[in-house]
Write an enzyme that holds these catalytic residues in place. Sequence first.
Site, PDB file in Angstrom:
ATOM      1  CG  ASP A   7      -1.829   1.134   1.355  1.00 23.99           C
ATOM      2  OD1 ASP A   7      -1.711   1.941   0.222  1.00 23.99           O
ATOM      3  OD2 ASP A   7      -2.259   1.430   2.496  1.00 23.99           O
TER       4      ASP A   7
ATOM      5  CE  LYS B 185      -4.246   4.585   1.216  1.00 24.41           C
ATOM      6  NZ  LYS B 185      -3.349   4.096   2.235  1.00 24.41           N
TER       7      LYS B 185
ATOM      8  CG  ASP C 110       4.398   9.490 -10.228  1.00 23.35           C
ATOM      9  OD1 ASP C 110       4.331  10.259 -11.141  1.00 23.35           O
ATOM     10  OD2 ASP C 110       5.080   9.433  -9.612  1.00 23.35           O
TER      11      ASP C 110
HETATM   12  P1  BMP Z   1      -5.647   1.216  11.566  1.00 25.77           P
HETATM   13  O1  BMP Z   1      -6.531   0.223  11.677  1.00 25.77           O
HETATM   14  O2  BMP Z   1      -4.508   1.463  12.292  1.00 25.77           O
HETATM   15  O3  BMP Z   1      -6.458   2.990  11.661  1.00 25.77           O
HETATM   16  O4  BMP Z   1      -4.928   1.355  10.238  1.00 25.77           O
HETATM   17  C1  BMP Z   1      -5.853   1.474   8.953  1.00 25.77           C
HETATM   18  C2  BMP Z   1      -5.111   1.092   7.732  1.00 25.77           C
HETATM   19  O5  BMP Z   1      -5.660   1.249   6.459  1.00 25.77           O
HETATM   20  C3  BMP Z   1      -3.540   1.998   7.267  1.00 25.77           C
HETATM   21  O6  BMP Z   1      -2.774   1.145   7.043  1.00 25.77           O
HETATM   22  C4  BMP Z   1      -3.955   2.854   6.432  1.00 25.77           C
HETATM   23  O7  BMP Z   1      -3.021   3.478   5.572  1.00 25.77           O
HETATM   24  C5  BMP Z   1      -5.453   2.239   5.575  1.00 25.77           C
HETATM   25  N1  BMP Z   1      -6.103   3.090   4.951  1.00 25.77           N
HETATM   26  C6  BMP Z   1      -6.841   3.927   5.700  1.00 25.77           C
HETATM   27  O8  BMP Z   1      -6.812   3.859   6.942  1.00 25.77           O
HETATM   28  N2  BMP Z   1      -8.025   4.658   5.357  1.00 25.77           N
HETATM   29  C7  BMP Z   1      -8.141   4.662   3.643  1.00 25.77           C
HETATM   30  O9  BMP Z   1      -9.059   5.256   3.387  1.00 25.77           O
HETATM   31  C8  BMP Z   1      -7.310   3.958   3.336  1.00 25.77           C
HETATM   32  C9  BMP Z   1      -6.129   3.063   3.642  1.00 25.77           C
HETATM   33  O10 BMP Z   1      -5.671   2.480   2.831  1.00 25.77           O
END
Ligand code: BMP
Length: 230
Positions: A64, A66, A69
């Site tokens: 990921d 994201k 580019d």
């Molecule tokens: P957490 O459960 O610790 O909040 O992590 C969420 C994960 O999902 C992170 O890796 C973040 O980059 C990803 N993410 C997000 O939180 N929101 C989005 O809209 C898209 C994501 O990829």
Amino acid sequence: MNSRIIVALDITNKPLNWFIDFINTTKKLVAGYKFGLPFLIRYGLEGFKEISKLIDNKHYWIIDFKLADIAPIMINTVDQLVKIGYNTYIAHAFIGLEGGLLKLKEFLSKHNSKLLLVASMSHKGSLDIIDKCLPHILEAIKKLKPWGLVAPATRPERIVEIKNFLLENNIPAKIFSPGIGAQGAAPGTAIRFGADYEIIGRMITLSNNPVKIIEETNKIHKDIVGEDHR
Ligand code: BMP
């Protein structure tokens, strides 16, 4: 794997061995793992190579970054990780197809890898720009037919909207949904509203007993989807 959980491995305060132990301990219980820029910056390509020794074809090994580019740069970015076995990649949908996502998807397909596109994000700021462009993003998704999408558990009505669009247009994309736990959504929220997987990071990785949290969450998912657990 018989699970709807993808673990987001974003923590950076552990030695690399922690990740190896973590994956070995949890791989029977989850559907996959997601690695992002925090992992890259902390552990480098060497870190990805070490983890790649654990790669199997039963899990999603999601990168990921994201990506957002022009195609040649996105392809250069993922090239080495594709070669060592990471099989799923996340890119932003808003960059568009020509010169961007079309070529990326083509490259990934050629290397038996999957593309996930971000349709909407879990933070509030997604409403400022990304969600306002959702109709255009959905059109891009309709044209590109990526293997999967990312949509927020923090706004389950968005999951419903996106899922309906997929159904209406016969697009078999899977929905991966972050926002569970640390960002406020209760485990099971996204699955209940039509997502296929919940992406969960800190609720699991910062817990004193990650296995317990994973097992409890699997149980919640199973109560929602029944034995059709895939
Ligand atoms: P957490 O459960 O610790 O909040 O992590 C969420 C994960 O999902 C992170 O890796 C973040 O980059 C990803 N993410 C997000 O939180 N929101 C989005 O809209 C898209 C994501 O990829």
